[in-house]
Design an enzyme around this catalytic site. Structure first.
Site, PDB file in Angstrom:
ATOM      1  N   ASP A  22      61.048  60.585   4.708  1.00  0.00           N
ATOM      2  CA  ASP A  22      60.575  59.198   4.793  1.00  0.00           C
ATOM      3  C   ASP A  22      61.535  58.332   5.603  1.00  0.00           C
ATOM      4  OD1 ASP A  22      58.761  57.162   4.246  1.00  0.00           O
ATOM      5  OD2 ASP A  22      59.798  56.559   2.405  1.00  0.00           O
ATOM      6  N   ASN A  70      48.253  59.209   3.279  1.00  0.00           N
ATOM      7  CA  ASN A  70      48.620  58.732   4.617  1.00  0.00           C
ATOM      8  C   ASN A  70      47.411  58.503   5.524  1.00  0.00           C
ATOM      9  OD1 ASN A  70      51.751  60.592   4.627  1.00  0.00           O
ATOM     10  ND2 ASN A  70      51.444  58.407   4.238  1.00  0.00           N
TER      11      ASN A  70
HETATM   12  C1  IPE Z   1      55.643  59.905   1.507  1.00  0.00           C
HETATM   13  O1  IPE Z   1      56.009  58.809   2.281  1.00  0.00           O
HETATM   14  C2  IPE Z   1      54.827  60.873   2.307  1.00  0.00           C
HETATM   15  C3  IPE Z   1      55.533  61.595   3.359  1.00  0.00           C
HETATM   16  C4  IPE Z   1      56.804  61.498   3.647  1.00  0.00           C
HETATM   17  C5  IPE Z   1      54.717  62.507   4.115  1.00  0.00           C
HETATM   18  P1  IPE Z   1      55.160  57.468   2.292  1.00  0.00           P
HETATM   19  O2  IPE Z   1      55.854  56.541   3.209  1.00  0.00           O
HETATM   20  O3  IPE Z   1      53.735  57.768   2.562  1.00  0.00           O
HETATM   21  O4  IPE Z   1      55.293  56.997   0.771  1.00  0.00           O
HETATM   22  P2  IPE Z   1      55.116  55.568   0.122  1.00  0.00           P
HETATM   23  O5  IPE Z   1      53.830  54.989   0.625  1.00  0.00           O
HETATM   24  O6  IPE Z   1      56.294  54.741   0.540  1.00  0.00           O
HETATM   25  O7  IPE Z   1      55.123  55.823  -1.354  1.00  0.00           O
HETATM   26  C1  IPE Z   2      57.543  59.093   6.930  1.00  0.00           C
HETATM   27  O1  IPE Z   2      57.936  57.921   7.529  1.00  0.00           O
HETATM   28  C2  IPE Z   2      56.511  59.841   7.726  1.00  0.00           C
HETATM   29  C3  IPE Z   2      55.193  59.865   7.104  1.00  0.00           C
HETATM   30  C4  IPE Z   2      54.884  59.356   5.946  1.00  0.00           C
HETATM   31  C5  IPE Z   2      54.142  60.510   7.844  1.00  0.00           C
HETATM   32  P1  IPE Z   2      57.155  56.555   7.308  1.00  0.00           P
HETATM   33  O2  IPE Z   2      56.170  56.399   8.411  1.00  0.00           O
HETATM   34  O3  IPE Z   2      56.580  56.446   5.955  1.00  0.00           O
HETATM   35  O4  IPE Z   2      58.337  55.523   7.498  1.00  0.00           O
HETATM   36  P2  IPE Z   2      58.566  54.165   6.724  1.00  0.00           P
HETATM   37  O5  IPE Z   2      58.562  54.491   5.264  1.00  0.00           O
HETATM   38  O6  IPE Z   2      57.440  53.262   7.107  1.00  0.00           O
HETATM   39  O7  IPE Z   2      59.894  53.689   7.212  1.00  0.00           O
HETATM   40 MG    MG Z   3      57.290  55.701   4.222  1.00  0.00          MG
END
Ligand code: IPE
Ligand code: IPE
Ligand code: MG
Length: 241
Positions: A22, A70
């Site tokens: 993340d 997602n």
């Molecule tokens: C969790 O991250 C999913 C992945 C890293 C694939 P998210 O960014 O989707 O999680 P939330 O929404 O902050 O809980």
């Molecule tokens: C994780 O990074 C990747 C996926 C969930 C696909 P994020 O896109 O959630 O990054 P933040 O949490 O917005 O920084």
């Molecule tokens: Mg995230």
């Protein structure tokens, strides 16, 4: 899965590490770049991180790359992530194969572009006899979905209620055949699981770091593994028994 034996309990290296990758979006925002660039830099890190865990003796690594939730993101971002997945299969998978990694996919394939789904199947097949690290990529994966699907599958097969034990249930999870994760790492500073390996995480050690995923490298791998090595796992028992 199976209860850990004493050897594993005292082992200071986790057999299975799972990572919630993340923080890509925030990494990009800090640099005033589009979120897409954060995802690209995140992908570039994959290979080094896999290698670092493998060199440290970790036998199973699972990466959370796209959750069932997602899909709620703007369609351009979802599309960008799908394109990156296709690139990773093209570029990273052959290198990992050369290095002896066995690749697996956890999650649904029916909502993916058919070309990507077919490419996943090919990579899994080509690497199935490799004896190096087992790298599972959770893509369109959700823990609740996985548990529900296992329940549906038991019912469809008419398994009697009294025969539904842990091993019957686990054999119907996407992770069938994999040991439970010993260590779950989440980068990006959030202190939550976000629907990752809900069943399998029962006794996992948790490690949270504020480091954003595109900044997570071999040094961070060492920090996480050192933290794990200092933990005492009891699995509900009493220390030293
Ligand atoms: C969790 O991250 C999913 C992945 C890293 C694939 P998210 O960014 O989707 O999680 P939330 O929404 O902050 O809980
Ligand atoms: C994780 O990074 C990747 C996926 C969930 C696909 P994020 O896109 O959630 O990054 P933040 O949490 O917005 O920084
Ligand atoms: Mg995230």
């Amino acid at each position: 899965m199976t209860p850990p034996n004493n050897e594993q309990e005292s082992a200071s290296t986790p057999r299975h590490v799972a990572i919630v990758m993340d923080g890509n979006g925030r990494w990009a925002r800090e640099r005033e770049l589009p979120r897409e660039q954060g995802h690209q830099h995140g992908r570039i890190k994959l290979h080094d991180v896999v290698r670092a865990f493998s060199e440290r003796g970790v036998r199973f690594l699972t990466l959370y790359a796209f959750s069932t939730e997602n899909w709620r993101r703007p369609s351009e971002e979802v599309q960008g992530l799908m394109t990156l997945a296709a690139e990773a299969i093209k570029q990273d998978a052959p290198r990992l194969h050369q290095e002896g990694a066995r690749l697996l996919h956890l999650g649904r394939k029916d909502r993916l572009d058919p070309d990507i789904a077919a490419a996943i199947d090919r990579v899994v097949d080509v690497t199935k006899d490799n004896t190096g690290i087992t790298l599972s990529v959770a893509f369109d994966y959700g823990g609740r979905e996985e548990i529900l699907e296992a329940a549906r599958s038991l019912m469809r097969d008419g398994v009697a209620a009294d025969n539904v034990d842990e091993s019957a249930f686990e054999s119907r999870l996407f992770t069938n055949g994999l040991p439970d994760p010993d260590l779950i790492i989440r980068t990006g500073g959030e202190l939550r699981i976000s629907n990752f390996l809900l069943w399998q995480a029962a006794y996992a050690e948790l490690y949270f770091t504020p480091t954003l995923w595109p900044d997570f490298g071999p040094q961070e791998v060492t920090k996480a593994l050192d933290s794990y090595a200092a933990r005492k796992r009891r699995f509900g028992g009493v220390e030293g028994e």
